[in-house]
Design a protein around this motif. Structure first.
Motif, short mmCIF file in Angstrom:
data_model
loop_
_atom_site.label_atom_id
_atom_site.label_comp_id
_atom_site.label_asym_id
_atom_site.label_seq_id
_atom_site.Cartn_x
_atom_site.Cartn_y
_atom_site.Cartn_z
N ILE A 175 22.64 -17.17 -35.66
CA ILE A 175 23.33 -16.39 -36.68
C ILE A 175 22.39 -16.15 -37.86
N THR A 176 21.87 -14.95 -37.92
CA THR A 176 21.03 -14.54 -39.05
C THR A 176 21.63 -13.32 -39.76
N GLY A 177 22.76 -12.87 -39.26
CA GLY A 177 23.46 -11.74 -39.85
C GLY A 177 24.94 -12.09 -40.01
N ALA A 178 25.82 -11.22 -39.53
CA ALA A 178 27.26 -11.46 -39.62
C ALA A 178 27.62 -12.74 -38.87
N ARG A 179 28.45 -13.59 -39.48
CA ARG A 179 28.81 -14.85 -38.85
C ARG A 179 29.84 -14.67 -37.75
N THR A 180 30.69 -13.68 -37.87
CA THR A 180 31.70 -13.39 -36.85
C THR A 180 31.83 -11.87 -36.74
N PRO A 181 32.48 -11.38 -35.69
CA PRO A 181 32.72 -9.94 -35.61
C PRO A 181 33.53 -9.38 -36.77
N ASP A 182 34.34 -10.23 -37.41
CA ASP A 182 35.13 -9.77 -38.56
C ASP A 182 34.28 -9.55 -39.81
N ASP A 183 33.04 -10.09 -39.79
CA ASP A 183 32.20 -10.03 -40.98
C ASP A 183 31.18 -8.89 -40.98
N VAL A 184 31.20 -8.04 -39.96
CA VAL A 184 30.19 -6.99 -39.88
C VAL A 184 30.40 -5.96 -40.97
N THR A 185 29.32 -5.31 -41.36
CA THR A 185 29.36 -4.31 -42.43
C THR A 185 29.69 -2.93 -41.87
N PRO A 186 30.08 -2.00 -42.71
CA PRO A 186 30.30 -0.62 -42.25
C PRO A 186 29.05 -0.02 -41.59
N ASP A 187 27.87 -0.32 -42.13
CA ASP A 187 26.63 0.20 -41.52
C ASP A 187 26.43 -0.37 -40.11
N GLU A 188 26.76 -1.63 -39.93
CA GLU A 188 26.61 -2.24 -38.60
C GLU A 188 27.63 -1.68 -37.62
N LEU A 189 28.82 -1.39 -38.10
CA LEU A 189 29.81 -0.73 -37.24
C LEU A 189 29.33 0.65 -36.82
N GLU A 190 28.72 1.37 -37.75
CA GLU A 190 28.20 2.69 -37.42
C GLU A 190 27.07 2.59 -36.41
N ALA A 191 26.20 1.59 -36.58
CA ALA A 191 25.13 1.38 -35.59
C ALA A 191 25.71 1.07 -34.22
N ALA A 192 26.78 0.30 -34.18
CA ALA A 192 27.43 -0.03 -32.91
C ALA A 192 28.04 1.23 -32.27
N ARG A 193 28.61 2.10 -33.09
CA ARG A 193 29.16 3.35 -32.55
C ARG A 193 28.05 4.19 -31.92
N ARG A 194 26.89 4.26 -32.58
CA ARG A 194 25.77 5.03 -32.03
C ARG A 194 25.30 4.43 -30.72
N LEU A 195 25.22 3.11 -30.66
CA LEU A 195 24.79 2.45 -29.42
C LEU A 195 25.79 2.71 -28.30
N ARG A 196 27.06 2.58 -28.61
CA ARG A 196 28.09 2.83 -27.59
C ARG A 196 28.01 4.25 -27.07
#
Length: 482
Positions: A175-196
């Motif tokens: 864990i060097t970033g978000a500790r749980t899936p509930d802790d992710v940032t809006p930018d990380e969610l956007e990166a996940a959308r791009r990956l998906r």
């Protein structure tokens, strides 16, 4: 902070370069290697000889062990639940050796590593955990109850990133970033959308998108000659992680890949098919082998023939089992083995170049040992069954089977899990948050891994890991005394 890089193959050059950058930043860097060439390279990069442990064949062969040495290793096994014989069977080189020699080498590695890690108060050990030194180092860290093992592997998605996993398998990232899936940032969610989106458009992990078809030519003959006349006859005399003449002919048989590939091409239309329109099927994708994703992450299923045999015997009669060869593994399995798989009842052996995404979308379910096809299936929201405990099992439509013969019952008797797009997106963002830009592919495959920019990025990942750790080092001997 004290880190030891364990390396026995082509990524050693990368770890030496990363180690030099970490040392420049103030980290104490140590190396455990298996070849005199690597000792020389590390020293040329400025590493003091006292910070290098060379595990060599000659020293292992001559090592003598007291009853106390033997009992200490057994105590570590008992306390941690790990087993050295299991390590030997996970190690593609040592499992084909004489069993008395494999145990002799393991005892030697344990004694030398234990002393080295204790003397230098190592906080972090990093390597590729598919060999005895790495697996024993991990066992030592678990016995100590402190210190971290970091296993660097490429991100299994179409992005130039990698993950530092916290154990021998890709189960939990450090864990060097978000500790749980509930802790992710809006930018990380956007990166996940791009990956998906990239995955659903057919994007592949970088290593799988490259043309790696084996060819017979001048370079192949040069590699073969180098294997015979240098590596097998010279290097293997002191490095147990270099194939020798026996392994060239009978065990690893890497020299046969290009030949098997051509034999398979000659018999292609008799071996492979493209499936049948309208047929119900479960898709099972074969892994590259030997490889960490089987040897360590799914060690009970290393035989593809027996795995498929035990899977198909559980399948309902109206559902076929489509077995798809790995496109980058052509030549690993010869025509004889492929024909034996193909002849099993209810099995169709699918052309490796058929679009896997089309098969995933049409399948009743996707089954893998630990393959990336299961991650792609999960991103599509497809029912996915894994035969290992890797991180992919945490997606909403994934479930774990403990054995291949359970697959049929899962399909018949257990309802399909409900797909949660939001939950999966957050989990994907969590993985992204705890991954790192850069690559840890060996330089022979990707020369950019040794470039200054990438070396800096990989060093940044370890620096992020160090920042999560307490600054004081304590040896296990001091802990026991306390």
């Amino acid at each position: 902070m004290n880190i030891a890089f364990l390396s026995n193959w082509e990524r050693t050059d990368t770890w030496i370069a990363v180690g030099a950058e970490l040392a420049r930043r103030g980290t104490n860097v140590f190396f455990v290697v298996t070849r005199d060439e690597y000792v020389a390279k590390a020293m040329a990069a400025g590493v003091d000889r006292s910070r290098i442990l060379w595990l060599n064949r000659s020293a292992a062969e001559q090592a003598q062990f007291s009853q106390q040495d033997i009992e200490l290793l057994e105590h570590y096994e008992y306390a941690t639940g790990e087993r050295v014989r299991n390590f030997i069977l996970m190690d593609r080189f040592m499992r084909s050796e004489r069993q008395d020699w494999a145990m002799q080498y393991s005892r030697y590695v344990f004694r030398e590593l234990l002393q080295f890690l204790e003397d230098n108060k190592i906080d972090v050990v990093s390597g590729q955990p598919d060999n005895i030194p790495d697996l024993i180092a991990l066992m030592i860290l678990r016995f100590r109850g402190r210190g971290k093992y970091a296993a660097p592997f490429e991100f299994r998605l179409p992005e130039k990133r990698f993950v530092l996993w916290d154990s021998a398998i890709e189960q939990t990232p450090h864990i060097t970033g978000a500790r749980t899936p509930d802790d992710v940032t809006p930018d990380e969610l956007e990166a996940a959308r791009r990956l998906r989106k990239r995955v659903r458009e057919g994007g592949k992990q970088r290593m799988l998108s490259q043309d790696q078809q084996p060819r017979i030519g001048a370079s192949y003959l040069q590699r073969l000659a180098r294997g015979f006349f240098y590596r097998a006859l010279v290097v293997s005399r002191h490095d147990v992680y270099m194939y020798n003449l026996r392994s060239i002919f009978f065990d690893l048989k890497y020299h046969m890949i290009a030949i098997n590939y051509r034999l398979t091409r000659l018999l292609w239309r008799w071996i492979f098919e493209r499936g049948k329109d309208g047929e119900r099927f479960v898709l099972f994708t074969l892994n590259y082998a030997p490889e960490h994703t089987i040897d360590v992450e799914a060690p009970h299923f290393v035989s593809p023939l027996e795995t498929v045999r035990n899977m198909v015997r559980s399948m309902p009669s109206d559902i076929a089992l489509y077995v798809k060869e790995h496109p980058n593994a052509l030549g690993i399995r010869g025509p004889g083995e492929l024909f034996r798989i193909k002849r099993l009842p209810g099995v169709r052996l699918i052309d490796p170049f058929v679009d896997s995404h089309d098969l995933i979308k049409r399948a009743e379910a996707v089954v893998t040992l630990s393959g990336t096809a299961s991650l792609e299936a999960a991103i599509y929201g497809k029912r996915t069954i894994l035969l290992s405990d890797i991180f992919i099992k945490n997606f909403s439509t994934c479930e774990r089977a403990s054995a291949p013969w359970e697959i049929g019952d899962l399909l018949l008797r257990k309802p399909e899990r409900e797909y949660s797009e939001e939950r999966d997106l957050r989990y994907l963002a969590f993985l992204y948050s705890n991954s790192h830009p850069g690559t840890v592919i060996e330089p022979l495959t990707d020369p950019s891994s040794l470039g200054p920019e990438n070396v800096g990025l990989v060093a940044d990942a370890y620096s992020r890991l160090f920042a999560t750790m307490p600054r004081e080092s304590t040896s296990s001997a001091e802990m026991v005394a306390g």
